[in-house]
Design an enzyme around this catalytic site. Structure first.
Site, PDB file in Angstrom:
ATOM      1  N   GLU A  86      -2.027  -5.358  -2.453  1.00 52.75           N
ATOM      2  CA  GLU A  86      -2.689  -4.997  -3.703  1.00 52.75           C
ATOM      3  C   GLU A  86      -1.662  -4.514  -4.724  1.00 52.75           C
ATOM      4  O   GLU A  86      -1.085  -3.438  -4.600  1.00 52.75           O
ATOM      5  CB  GLU A  86      -3.743  -3.924  -3.455  1.00 52.75           C
ATOM      6  CG  GLU A  86      -4.823  -4.320  -2.456  1.00 52.75           C
ATOM      7  CD  GLU A  86      -5.669  -5.506  -2.924  1.00 52.75           C
ATOM      8  OE1 GLU A  86      -5.496  -5.954  -4.078  1.00 52.75           O
ATOM      9  OE2 GLU A  86      -6.506  -5.975  -2.135  1.00 52.75           O
ATOM     10  N   CYS A 148     -11.373   1.982  -1.917  1.00 55.94           N
ATOM     11  CA  CYS A 148     -10.004   1.484  -1.708  1.00 55.94           C
ATOM     12  C   CYS A 148      -9.235   1.486  -3.029  1.00 55.94           C
ATOM     13  O   CYS A 148      -8.092   1.941  -3.100  1.00 55.94           O
ATOM     14  CB  CYS A 148     -10.037   0.069  -1.143  1.00 55.94           C
ATOM     15  SG  CYS A 148     -10.713  -0.050   0.521  1.00 55.94           S
ATOM     16  N   HIS A 170      -5.180  -4.636   2.077  1.00 55.98           N
ATOM     17  CA  HIS A 170      -6.498  -4.964   2.614  1.00 55.98           C
ATOM     18  C   HIS A 170      -6.347  -5.909   3.797  1.00 55.98           C
ATOM     19  O   HIS A 170      -5.553  -6.852   3.739  1.00 55.98           O
ATOM     20  CB  HIS A 170      -7.364  -5.639   1.539  1.00 55.98           C
ATOM     21  CG  HIS A 170      -8.218  -4.683   0.782  1.00 55.98           C
ATOM     22  ND1 HIS A 170      -8.159  -4.536  -0.589  1.00 55.98           N
ATOM     23  CD2 HIS A 170      -9.177  -3.806   1.205  1.00 55.98           C
ATOM     24  CE1 HIS A 170      -9.036  -3.627  -0.976  1.00 55.98           C
ATOM     25  NE2 HIS A 170      -9.665  -3.172   0.092  1.00 55.98           N
TER      26      HIS A 170
END
Length: 209
Positions: A86, A148, A170
């Site tokens: 991410e 998240c 993730h």
């Protein structure tokens, strides 16, 4: 004799259950990584965070107390087929309830804050580490709209202010051909890449003194 590299402190987080995910593999992965003996010179701590909106709000205060050199956050994205690096945490959330059935108080995480905060780690190198471990992996623009993302946004902001490394990964649900063991080994490769990035930064900082 020249001294060896300075010890590296690493905080690894996973999440507990949340609506739709009674068994969250990120928790098992965080614990397994912290037990690994493949990182000499590193002190690894794991914590399974409750999947609550307030967890993300409180996270920078914890980071400030513990001041880890590296923060590796792991979360579940059950519908994704890849491990995702991410790149960004964004200043916004959804309306989904947390494990305590509470919804966020507001849609903006930090009023007046930047719209997005990029990870302080080098994401392409981390992607190569995952793919080198032969798991499906890709870069992801941001960490979504759930807790998240809220955790990533706040951790990335803290890391940027403190000159530390933070990254959110993730993971998908385990499946045939992609077991928890394979994901653990891939995340070990990613951790080695993170440690290398940290030590390279430390050398550059020492050279500038």
């Amino acid at each position: 004799m020249a001294p060896g590299p300075a010890p590296v402190s690493i905080l690894i987080t996973g999440f507990g259950r949340f609506p739709g995910a009674p068994d969250n593999p990120s928790a098992s992965l965080a614990r397994a990584l912290a037990r690994s003996r493949r990182f000499p010179g590193a002190h690894l701590t794991a914590d399974v965070l409750p999947t609550l909106w307030r967890t993300a709000e409180d996270f920078p205060a914890r980071l400030e107390r513990e001041r880890p050199d590296i923060v590796l956050m792991i979360g579940l994205a059950a519908r994704r087929p890849h491990l995702c690096v991410e790149r960004l945490g964004r200043n916004g959330g959804g309306v989904f309830p947390d494990a305590g059935r509470r919804r966020p108080a507001r849609r903006v995480l930090a009023p007046g804050g930047p719209a997005g905060i990029a990870s302080t780690a080098e994401p392409v190198a981390l992607l190569h580490a995952l793919r080198g471990a032969r798991v499906p992996a890709r870069l992801s623009r941001d960490a979504g709209r759930y807790i998240c993302n809220a955790l990533a946004y706040r951790a990335y902001g803290w890391a940027r202010a403190q000159g530390r490394l933070a990254i959110f990964i993730h993971v998908p649900l385990p499946r045939p051909g992609l077991s928890l063991t394979q994901m653990r080994r891939a995340l070990e490769a990613l951790l080695r890449a993170l440690i290398a990035q940290h030590r390279a930064r430390a050398l550059m900082a020492a050279a500038r003194r």
